[in-house]
Design an enzyme around this catalytic site. Sequence first.
Site, PDB file in Angstrom:
ATOM      1  N   SER A 108       0.821  -1.216   0.000  1.00  0.00           N
ATOM      2  CA  SER A 108       0.000   0.000   0.000  1.00  0.00           C
ATOM      3  C   SER A 108       0.851   1.261   0.000  1.00  0.00           C
ATOM      4  O   SER A 108       1.916   1.306   0.622  1.00  0.00           O
ATOM      5  CB  SER A 108      -0.888  -0.010   1.246  1.00  0.00           C
ATOM      6  OG  SER A 108      -1.499   1.245   1.431  1.00  0.00           O
ATOM      7  N   TYR A 131      -2.318   5.328  -4.188  1.00  0.00           N
ATOM      8  CA  TYR A 131      -3.406   6.278  -3.946  1.00  0.00           C
ATOM      9  C   TYR A 131      -2.978   7.584  -4.579  1.00  0.00           C
ATOM     10  O   TYR A 131      -1.895   8.087  -4.271  1.00  0.00           O
ATOM     11  CB  TYR A 131      -3.618   6.500  -2.443  1.00  0.00           C
ATOM     12  CG  TYR A 131      -4.467   5.457  -1.782  1.00  0.00           C
ATOM     13  CD1 TYR A 131      -5.686   5.071  -2.326  1.00  0.00           C
ATOM     14  CD2 TYR A 131      -4.065   4.866  -0.590  1.00  0.00           C
ATOM     15  CE1 TYR A 131      -6.468   4.113  -1.713  1.00  0.00           C
ATOM     16  CE2 TYR A 131      -4.849   3.910   0.030  1.00  0.00           C
ATOM     17  CZ  TYR A 131      -6.051   3.543  -0.540  1.00  0.00           C
ATOM     18  OH  TYR A 131      -6.822   2.593   0.077  1.00  0.00           O
ATOM     19  N   THR A 156      -5.744   2.249  -6.920  1.00  0.00           N
ATOM     20  CA  THR A 156      -7.033   2.023  -6.243  1.00  0.00           C
ATOM     21  C   THR A 156      -7.984   3.148  -6.616  1.00  0.00           C
ATOM     22  O   THR A 156      -7.664   4.328  -6.441  1.00  0.00           O
ATOM     23  CB  THR A 156      -6.828   1.958  -4.719  1.00  0.00           C
ATOM     24  OG1 THR A 156      -5.991   0.831  -4.442  1.00  0.00           O
ATOM     25  CG2 THR A 156      -8.156   1.765  -3.986  1.00  0.00           C
ATOM     26  N   LYS A 228      -7.710  -1.233  -9.233  1.00  0.00           N
ATOM     27  CA  LYS A 228      -8.294  -1.965  -8.098  1.00  0.00           C
ATOM     28  C   LYS A 228      -9.578  -1.275  -7.661  1.00  0.00           C
ATOM     29  O   LYS A 228      -9.557  -0.081  -7.332  1.00  0.00           O
ATOM     30  CB  LYS A 228      -7.309  -1.992  -6.927  1.00  0.00           C
ATOM     31  CG  LYS A 228      -7.881  -2.597  -5.647  1.00  0.00           C
ATOM     32  CD  LYS A 228      -6.804  -2.759  -4.585  1.00  0.00           C
ATOM     33  CE  LYS A 228      -7.324  -3.466  -3.348  1.00  0.00           C
ATOM     34  NZ  LYS A 228      -8.040  -2.612  -2.422  1.00  0.00           N
ATOM     35  N   SER A 250     -12.898  -5.631  -6.691  1.00  0.00           N
ATOM     36  CA  SER A 250     -12.791  -5.510  -5.232  1.00  0.00           C
ATOM     37  C   SER A 250     -13.803  -4.505  -4.757  1.00  0.00           C
ATOM     38  O   SER A 250     -14.075  -3.524  -5.452  1.00  0.00           O
ATOM     39  CB  SER A 250     -11.371  -5.013  -4.889  1.00  0.00           C
ATOM     40  OG  SER A 250     -11.303  -4.526  -3.568  1.00  0.00           O
ATOM     41  N   HIS A 252     -13.102  -3.430  -1.622  1.00  0.00           N
ATOM     42  CA  HIS A 252     -12.285  -2.959  -0.507  1.00  0.00           C
ATOM     43  C   HIS A 252     -12.689  -3.700   0.783  1.00  0.00           C
ATOM     44  O   HIS A 252     -12.624  -3.156   1.879  1.00  0.00           O
ATOM     45  CB  HIS A 252     -12.496  -1.445  -0.328  1.00  0.00           C
ATOM     46  CG  HIS A 252     -11.242  -0.658  -0.069  1.00  0.00           C
ATOM     47  ND1 HIS A 252     -10.649   0.160  -0.992  1.00  0.00           N
ATOM     48  CD2 HIS A 252     -10.486  -0.541   1.052  1.00  0.00           C
ATOM     49  CE1 HIS A 252      -9.591   0.753  -0.464  1.00  0.00           C
ATOM     50  NE2 HIS A 252      -9.462   0.336   0.772  1.00  0.00           N
ATOM     51  N   ASP A 283     -10.609  -9.666  -4.989  1.00  0.00           N
ATOM     52  CA  ASP A 283     -10.454  -9.765  -3.541  1.00  0.00           C
ATOM     53  C   ASP A 283     -11.778  -9.417  -2.892  1.00  0.00           C
ATOM     54  O   ASP A 283     -12.720  -9.017  -3.568  1.00  0.00           O
ATOM     55  CB  ASP A 283      -9.305  -8.883  -3.002  1.00  0.00           C
ATOM     56  CG  ASP A 283      -9.609  -7.395  -2.940  1.00  0.00           C
ATOM     57  OD1 ASP A 283     -10.759  -6.994  -2.703  1.00  0.00           O
ATOM     58  OD2 ASP A 283      -8.648  -6.608  -3.099  1.00  0.00           O
TER      59      ASP A 283
END
Length: 365
Positions: A108, A131, A156, A228, A250, A252, A283
């Site tokens: 991350s 991010y 993301t 993502k 995803s 999250h 995920d």
Amino acid sequence: MRLDPINLHDYEARAKQALPHNSWDFIEAGAMDEMTTRRNRTAFEALTLRPRFLRDVSNRKLSTTVLGSEISFPVMVCPAGGHKIAHPDGELATARGAGMSNTLMMLSTSSHYSMEEVAGVATSPLWFQLYHRGYELTEMLVHRAEEAGFRAIVLTVDTPVPSPKERDQRNRYENPFPLGNFRATTEQMPEMSGTDEAPNWQPARVPPLTWQELEWLRGLTSLPLVLKGVRTAEDAHVASESGVNGILVSNHGGRQLDQTMSSIEMIPEVVAAVHGHAEVYLDSGVRRGSDVLKALALGARAVAIGRPLYWGLAVDGAEGVHGVLELLRKELDQVMAYCGQTNVEAVEPALVNIPNGWGPGRVAG
Ligand SMILES: Cc1cc2nc3c(=O)[nH]c(=O)nc-3n(C[C@H](O)[C@H](O)[C@H](O)COP(=O)(O)O)c2cc1C
């Protein structure tokens, strides 16, 4: 003597005992009423298996590739901010655990150790999760990730505003450690003062990244790009038209928008929309080897785990992360045998019953 954990639920129960209440809540919570978090599990449970017998299943191949990188089985480690809350060695331990299992770890932006420190101990492939918090920050992070040997950028896209996790609001939760990727800066950058999960970053001040700026992002690096958080055919279609290399379907873990669909429900329409032009991963809610097999049967190339990595860390550091991954490997291997499958790259679609009513109201062309 105490038994070793025999499944991920055991790791979860032991982690809950080991962690302070507010850290436990931070890891475990979903947004608002946590409906999406629960649905990630109920949707997997609603999919039943159609096993096939009288086949030679004595040799089963679990290894595969993701964007050309070899992994020993199709389970990866999700990007998740701040592993020191579960173990002092934080992401270094996670990287070691993933390395022991020969699988890929996504790191991350909001990690507690820096990407260079993690790359220094990793023995298996790494992807860097980004991010976007401003063009200059993004450029700096992407260049550093490429330099440090990360093999893809995972952008993301599902966090346009701070997460409404009400348990954290009630606990007045604050991330107790500085962010590793920004330690060298003399003052704490306001854009990075929290993670996506914390209430103290100011998205209004961040210049937006939209489909238009993806070209700019791609131009910063020769690394492949994974999105993502995409979870509709419409966005998947635009993504594959934009040359995106992978989509990690995803929600999250239900930690951002509540009342959305589970990830596994969205796999069929996303797979159909990309027409093989991008790899699709999943995920959110993966807890059993059978979940992995179900995702593969619906067209995912691999899956990833989020909360379970913290459970492993809290129970036994790197060994715990390794332990969690090895339980999933064992279960996947076993369920493949039961279902007459010998190769994770060629799982039969007819292996699962898809419940009536799954899928979108309308699918983009
Ligand atoms: C404590 C925690 C922190 C997370 N931080 C990030 C993050 O920094 N970036 C990101 O893209 N996803 C983050 N996620 C989401 C995970 O990447 C993943 O989508 C999710 O955990 C998968 O669901 P699962 O927990 O049910 O396996 C975080 C998840 C958790 C549990």
